[in-house]
Every structure is written in C-alpha cells, then in structure tokens.
Design a protein around this motif. Structure first.
Motif, PDB file in Angstrom:
ATOM      1  N   LYS A   1       0.091  -0.382   4.954  1.00 56.80           N
ATOM      2  CA  LYS A   1       1.446  -0.689   5.430  1.00 56.80           C
ATOM      3  C   LYS A   1       1.476  -1.863   6.399  1.00 56.80           C
ATOM      4  CE  LYS A   1       3.090   3.959   4.663  1.00 56.80           C
ATOM      5  NZ  LYS A   1       3.732   5.146   5.184  1.00 56.80           N
ATOM      6  N   LYS A   2       0.430  -2.039   7.181  1.00 61.02           N
ATOM      7  CA  LYS A   2       0.419  -3.142   8.158  1.00 61.02           C
ATOM      8  C   LYS A   2       0.142  -4.484   7.491  1.00 61.02           C
ATOM      9  CE  LYS A   2      -0.799  -0.707  12.367  1.00 61.02           C
ATOM     10  NZ  LYS A   2      -1.744  -0.647  13.463  1.00 61.02           N
ATOM     11  N   SER A   3      -0.891  -4.542   6.690  1.00 59.04           N
ATOM     12  CA  SER A   3      -1.286  -5.826   6.100  1.00 59.04           C
ATOM     13  C   SER A   3      -0.553  -6.132   4.794  1.00 59.04           C
ATOM     14  CB  SER A   3      -2.791  -5.850   5.848  1.00 59.04           C
ATOM     15  OG  SER A   3      -3.143  -4.918   4.833  1.00 59.04           O
ATOM     16  N   ARG A   4       0.101  -5.118   4.213  1.00 60.37           N
ATOM     17  CA  ARG A   4       0.751  -5.249   2.899  1.00 60.37           C
ATOM     18  C   ARG A   4      -0.228  -5.727   1.843  1.00 60.37           C
ATOM     19  NH1 ARG A   4       6.450  -7.860   1.715  1.00 60.37           N
ATOM     20  NH2 ARG A   4       6.146  -6.925  -0.301  1.00 60.37           N
ATOM     21  N   ARG A   5      -1.455  -5.209   1.917  1.00 62.85           N
ATOM     22  CA  ARG A   5      -2.508  -5.534   0.957  1.00 62.85           C
ATOM     23  C   ARG A   5      -2.972  -4.243   0.291  1.00 62.85           C
ATOM     24  NH1 ARG A   5      -4.190 -10.265  -0.202  1.00 62.85           N
ATOM     25  NH2 ARG A   5      -6.351  -9.633  -0.413  1.00 62.85           N
ATOM     26  N   ALA A   6      -3.314  -4.360  -0.983  1.00 57.93           N
ATOM     27  CA  ALA A   6      -3.880  -3.219  -1.701  1.00 57.93           C
ATOM     28  C   ALA A   6      -5.303  -2.985  -1.201  1.00 57.93           C
ATOM     29  CB  ALA A   6      -3.884  -3.482  -3.194  1.00 57.93           C
ATOM     30  N   VAL A   7      -5.628  -1.726  -0.932  1.00 63.51           N
ATOM     31  CA  VAL A   7      -6.955  -1.390  -0.416  1.00 63.51           C
ATOM     32  C   VAL A   7      -7.719  -0.444  -1.339  1.00 63.51           C
ATOM     33  CG1 VAL A   7      -6.367  -1.853   1.995  1.00 63.51           C
ATOM     34  CG2 VAL A   7      -5.991   0.443   1.057  1.00 63.51           C
ATOM     35  N   ASP A   8      -7.040   0.175  -2.283  1.00 59.94           N
ATOM     36  CA  ASP A   8      -7.699   1.083  -3.221  1.00 59.94           C
ATOM     37  C   ASP A   8      -6.764   1.284  -4.411  1.00 59.94           C
ATOM     38  OD1 ASP A   8      -9.625   2.749  -4.304  1.00 59.94           O
ATOM     39  OD2 ASP A   8      -9.171   4.461  -3.015  1.00 59.94           O
TER      40      ASP A   8
END
Length: 181
Positions: free
Chosen positions: A127-134
């Motif tokens: 939610k903070k970086s707006r990047r997919a992590v998994d």
C-alpha cells in the motif's frame, strides 16, 4: 491501452506463462483483446486470447509431468469490468483478479486431450510503495485428465517459481502508469 485492465491482462498472461525461463516461452495465438484494451471507454471487457508453448517450455512441462504431457496450447475468453479491477488495485493488499476459465489442448502420449481449469490470480500490492511484492496463480478445478495427473499439473502451475516472479514483474510494469483517482 487502458491501464486498469492492462494490469489484469498482464497478470493473466504472465500467469499462463508459468514456466517461462526466457521471454520467448509462449506465443500469443488468436488474440482479439488488443482492440478492446485500446478503447478506454469500454467498461465491460470481453475478448478472446490464447498461447502456445515454445520448445524449451514444452520440454520443461514434459519433464515435470514424467513424460506424460508433451505440449500445451490454451485459450480463454476474458471478461471483467474495468472499474472493478481499478478499484481493487487502488485498495492495495491482495488484489484478486476475476476468475477466468481457460481451455487447453494438451498432448498426452501423442494424443490431443482437451482440458479446462479456472485461473484466479492474486497479486499482493504494497500500500505504501504501490508496488507488487508477491503473486500466486490460483489454478483450480482442472478437468479433462484423470487424477492424479490433474492434481500434478495444477500443482506444477501453482508452484512454478518463475511464475511468481513473472506475475510480480508484469504488475510492476503496469502499476506506475495507473491513474491515481
């Protein structure tokens, strides 16, 4: 191309390209989705797309299935509402993409066999970086081949380590271009 649904299709095709060690692992076949994606006014997405495996990916599938399956080509009719996908992405966390039915023709023992399964990818977005992590594929309900082969194929698709990396990469290619509102 409209970005909200682009995430859905990118993740969908990355998911279908589960065993791709190199970018050439699959070739799109019979794709009619590009026209729909290029229309930003289309709220309801409905199109057809498919893929074929390259030689290296076919070899990996054959090895993973103990020589029982030697080829695979798939097609799907994709449907979704653009606003639903965008709303899920904006919320962050686990973004469950709309379940799709995938139809495949695999070659088993030299004979063509029709199979079907449901694909319901989930991408975790920080939610903070707006990047997919998994990400995970969500293949289930595989029909058309007997057990335990159906379970083995579904487990292969769901556990292939390059799949998560492909899903996360595809999502991160799309996320920065999504509208903030």
């Amino acid at each position: 191309m409209s970005r909200p649904f682009s995430l859905s299709i990118a993740v969908f095709w990355a998911a279908l390209a589960w065993a791709v060690a190199a970018p050439a692992g699959v070739t799109l076949d019979g794709d009619t989705c590009r026209q729909v994606f290029d229309n930003p006014r289309a709220e309801h997405i409905a199109c057809r797309t498919g893929f074929r495996l390259d030689e290296a990916t076919r070899a990996k599938l054959e090895s993973s299935s103990f020589g029982l399956i030697s080829d695979l080509a798939c097609a799907a009719d994709l449907t979704a509402n653009r606003s639903d996908v965008l709303g899920r992405v904006r919320a962050g966390g686990d973004v469950a993409l709309p379940q799709q039915e995938v139809r495949c023709r695999l070659t088993a023992g030299g004979d063509p066999v029709n199979v079907r399964f449901h694909l319901a990818p989930v991408v975790r977005i920080d939610k903070k970086s707006r990047r997919a992590v998994d990400a995970r594929l969500g293949v289930r309900d595989l029909t058309g081949i007997p057990e335990p082969l159906a379970t083995a194929v579904a487990e292969f698709l769901n556990s292939e380590p390059t799949l998560r990396k492909s899903l996360v990469g595809a999502a991160n290619d799309i996320l920065p271009n999504l509208p903030n509102r």
